[in-house]
Motif scaffolding. Structure first.
Motif, PDB file in Angstrom:
ATOM      1  N   LEU A  38      49.815  54.529  33.325  1.00  0.00           N
ATOM      2  CA  LEU A  38      49.645  54.136  34.554  1.00  0.00           C
ATOM      3  C   LEU A  38      49.946  52.874  33.880  1.00  0.00           C
ATOM      4  CD1 LEU A  38      47.898  56.094  37.130  1.00  0.00           C
ATOM      5  CD2 LEU A  38      50.406  55.480  37.228  1.00  0.00           C
ATOM      6  N   SER A  39      50.370  51.939  34.814  1.00  0.00           N
ATOM      7  CA  SER A  39      50.318  50.577  34.619  1.00  0.00           C
ATOM      8  C   SER A  39      48.530  49.779  35.140  1.00  0.00           C
ATOM      9  CB  SER A  39      51.377  49.521  35.381  1.00  0.00           C
ATOM     10  OG  SER A  39      51.160  49.504  36.534  1.00  0.00           O
ATOM     11  N   GLN A  40      48.735  48.721  35.085  1.00  0.00           N
ATOM     12  CA  GLN A  40      46.871  48.277  36.028  1.00  0.00           C
ATOM     13  C   GLN A  40      47.273  47.472  35.476  1.00  0.00           C
ATOM     14  OE1 GLN A  40      43.852  49.906  34.821  1.00  0.00           O
ATOM     15  NE2 GLN A  40      44.766  52.089  34.646  1.00  0.00           N
ATOM     16  N   LYS A  41      46.564  46.487  36.884  1.00  0.00           N
ATOM     17  CA  LYS A  41      46.466  45.270  37.527  1.00  0.00           C
ATOM     18  C   LYS A  41      45.002  45.173  37.631  1.00  0.00           C
ATOM     19  CE  LYS A  41      50.095  46.943  41.179  1.00  0.00           C
ATOM     20  NZ  LYS A  41      49.631  48.133  40.914  1.00  0.00           N
ATOM     21  N   CYS A  42      44.897  43.405  37.562  1.00  0.00           N
ATOM     22  CA  CYS A  42      43.499  43.163  37.466  1.00  0.00           C
ATOM     23  C   CYS A  42      43.457  42.637  39.257  1.00  0.00           C
ATOM     24  CB  CYS A  42      44.009  41.654  36.256  1.00  0.00           C
ATOM     25  SG  CYS A  42      44.433  40.316  37.438  1.00  0.00           S
ATOM     26  N   SER A  43      42.025  41.770  39.333  1.00  0.00           N
ATOM     27  CA  SER A  43      42.395  42.036  40.703  1.00  0.00           C
ATOM     28  C   SER A  43      42.598  40.715  41.482  1.00  0.00           C
ATOM     29  CB  SER A  43      40.498  41.831  41.376  1.00  0.00           C
ATOM     30  OG  SER A  43      39.933  40.941  39.821  1.00  0.00           O
ATOM     31  N   LEU A  60      47.994  30.143  33.851  1.00  0.00           N
ATOM     32  CA  LEU A  60      47.087  31.506  34.336  1.00  0.00           C
ATOM     33  C   LEU A  60      47.373  32.443  33.422  1.00  0.00           C
ATOM     34  CD1 LEU A  60      46.985  29.546  36.761  1.00  0.00           C
ATOM     35  CD2 LEU A  60      47.938  32.240  37.644  1.00  0.00           C
ATOM     36  N   SER A  61      45.787  33.177  32.588  1.00  0.00           N
ATOM     37  CA  SER A  61      46.159  34.379  31.496  1.00  0.00           C
ATOM     38  C   SER A  61      45.969  35.424  32.028  1.00  0.00           C
ATOM     39  CB  SER A  61      45.167  33.352  30.537  1.00  0.00           C
ATOM     40  OG  SER A  61      43.605  33.366  30.461  1.00  0.00           O
ATOM     41  N   CYS A  62      46.732  36.475  31.333  1.00  0.00           N
ATOM     42  CA  CYS A  62      46.291  38.188  31.206  1.00  0.00           C
ATOM     43  C   CYS A  62      45.984  38.266  30.338  1.00  0.00           C
ATOM     44  CB  CYS A  62      47.515  38.490  32.766  1.00  0.00           C
ATOM     45  SG  CYS A  62      47.826  39.861  32.553  1.00  0.00           S
ATOM     46  N   LYS A  63      45.532  39.398  29.810  1.00  0.00           N
ATOM     47  CA  LYS A  63      45.348  40.324  28.943  1.00  0.00           C
ATOM     48  C   LYS A  63      43.685  41.144  28.769  1.00  0.00           C
ATOM     49  CE  LYS A  63      45.773  39.047  24.502  1.00  0.00           C
ATOM     50  NZ  LYS A  63      47.080  39.454  24.698  1.00  0.00           N
ATOM     51  N   GLU A  64      44.899  42.276  27.556  1.00  0.00           N
ATOM     52  CA  GLU A  64      44.072  43.329  27.461  1.00  0.00           C
ATOM     53  C   GLU A  64      44.335  43.691  26.234  1.00  0.00           C
ATOM     54  OE1 GLU A  64      44.845  47.427  27.676  1.00  0.00           O
ATOM     55  OE2 GLU A  64      46.884  46.365  27.156  1.00  0.00           O
ATOM     56  N   THR A  65      43.180  44.433  25.795  1.00  0.00           N
ATOM     57  CA  THR A  65      43.549  44.903  24.087  1.00  0.00           C
ATOM     58  C   THR A  65      43.403  45.923  24.319  1.00  0.00           C
ATOM     59  OG1 THR A  65      41.395  45.250  24.173  1.00  0.00           O
ATOM     60  CG2 THR A  65      42.430  42.315  23.651  1.00  0.00           C
ATOM     61  N   GLU A  66      44.274  47.254  24.850  1.00  0.00           N
ATOM     62  CA  GLU A  66      43.368  48.648  24.383  1.00  0.00           C
ATOM     63  C   GLU A  66      45.105  48.814  24.399  1.00  0.00           C
ATOM     64  OE1 GLU A  66      40.436  50.868  27.004  1.00  0.00           O
ATOM     65  OE2 GLU A  66      39.028  49.270  26.967  1.00  0.00           O
ATOM     66  N   GLY A  67      45.812  48.899  25.142  1.00  0.00           N
ATOM     67  CA  GLY A  67      47.089  49.218  25.431  1.00  0.00           C
ATOM     68  C   GLY A  67      48.277  49.170  23.631  1.00  0.00           C
ATOM     69  N   SER A  68      48.728  50.477  23.322  1.00  0.00           N
ATOM     70  CA  SER A  68      49.409  51.250  22.267  1.00  0.00           C
ATOM     71  C   SER A  68      50.589  51.511  22.832  1.00  0.00           C
ATOM     72  CB  SER A  68      48.891  51.364  21.100  1.00  0.00           C
ATOM     73  OG  SER A  68      49.413  51.408  19.725  1.00  0.00           O
ATOM     74  N   VAL A 102      48.961  54.668  23.751  1.00  0.00           N
ATOM     75  CA  VAL A 102      47.809  54.615  24.020  1.00  0.00           C
ATOM     76  C   VAL A 102      47.628  53.546  25.123  1.00  0.00           C
ATOM     77  CG1 VAL A 102      44.904  53.721  24.384  1.00  0.00           C
ATOM     78  CG2 VAL A 102      45.932  54.350  22.252  1.00  0.00           C
ATOM     79  N   ALA A 103      47.450  54.044  26.992  1.00  0.00           N
ATOM     80  CA  ALA A 103      48.209  53.823  27.576  1.00  0.00           C
ATOM     81  C   ALA A 103      46.624  52.407  27.824  1.00  0.00           C
ATOM     82  CB  ALA A 103      47.625  54.541  28.813  1.00  0.00           C
ATOM     83  N   PRO A 104      47.278  50.972  28.909  1.00  0.00           N
ATOM     84  CA  PRO A 104      46.364  50.053  28.628  1.00  0.00           C
ATOM     85  C   PRO A 104      45.560  49.402  29.929  1.00  0.00           C
ATOM     86  CG  PRO A 104      48.543  49.638  30.620  1.00  0.00           C
ATOM     87  CD  PRO A 104      48.729  50.811  29.545  1.00  0.00           C
ATOM     88  N   ALA A 105      44.578  48.897  29.636  1.00  0.00           N
ATOM     89  CA  ALA A 105      43.229  49.049  29.468  1.00  0.00           C
ATOM     90  C   ALA A 105      43.767  48.070  31.451  1.00  0.00           C
ATOM     91  CB  ALA A 105      42.513  48.720  29.130  1.00  0.00           C
ATOM     92  N   THR A 106      42.451  48.067  32.575  1.00  0.00           N
ATOM     93  CA  THR A 106      42.768  47.602  33.452  1.00  0.00           C
ATOM     94  C   THR A 106      42.706  45.552  32.276  1.00  0.00           C
ATOM     95  OG1 THR A 106      41.387  48.513  34.738  1.00  0.00           O
ATOM     96  CG2 THR A 106      41.667  45.925  35.036  1.00  0.00           C
ATOM     97  N   PRO A 107      43.922  44.565  32.671  1.00  0.00           N
ATOM     98  CA  PRO A 107      43.729  43.102  32.455  1.00  0.00           C
ATOM     99  C   PRO A 107      42.880  42.294  32.724  1.00  0.00           C
ATOM    100  CG  PRO A 107      45.738  43.820  33.568  1.00  0.00           C
ATOM    101  CD  PRO A 107      44.717  44.658  33.918  1.00  0.00           C
ATOM    102  N   THR A 108      42.495  41.549  32.009  1.00  0.00           N
ATOM    103  CA  THR A 108      41.350  40.189  32.470  1.00  0.00           C
ATOM    104  C   THR A 108      42.674  38.892  32.152  1.00  0.00           C
ATOM    105  OG1 THR A 108      40.041  40.781  30.500  1.00  0.00           O
ATOM    106  CG2 THR A 108      39.926  38.604  31.471  1.00  0.00           C
ATOM    107  N   CYS A 109      41.745  39.049  33.896  1.00  0.00           N
ATOM    108  CA  CYS A 109      43.004  37.765  34.727  1.00  0.00           C
ATOM    109  C   CYS A 109      41.721  36.254  34.826  1.00  0.00           C
ATOM    110  CB  CYS A 109      43.224  37.721  35.632  1.00  0.00           C
ATOM    111  SG  CYS A 109      44.642  38.998  36.187  1.00  0.00           S
TER     112      CYS A 109
END
Length: 103
Positions: A92-97, A22-30, A1-8
């Protein structure tokens, strides 16, 4: 599963000499995502050995697995615009704002 947009999580301001994380997290990627932090659009180097990092004047520790970017003592030089990217080799890789941190 591709990653979701991370939360920064990036503090908007920090006091010189303090510890800042600083932290960055996304939970959907597998499989689980790895994270890369950027400052002013430039990829930050992962701190490997103390020798080379000290020579490059690196004041942070970046953990690609947990997504944390830890400054042991922030300086005015750490002021900038930060964002992170999550990637796991699928889709695709996902970026936060982008978020600005003022030291």
């Amino acid at each position: 599963v591709a990653p979701a947009t991370p939360t920064c999580e990036v503090p908007s301001s920090a006091m010189t000499g303090t510890v800042v994380e600083l932290s960055c997290k996304e939970t959907e990627g597998s499989p689980p995502s790895e994270y890369q932090w950027y400052k002013n659009g430039v990829a930050l180097l992962e701190k490997t050995g103390t020798g080379s990092a000290r020579a490059a004047n690196i004041t942070y520790t970046m953990n690609k697995k947990s997504g944390t970017l830890l400054f042991n003592t922030v300086t005015k030089n750490d002021t900038g615009e930060y964002f992170c990217e999550a990637f796991n080799g699928i889709g695709l890789s996902q970026k936060c704002s982008v978020k600005r941190m003022q030291v």
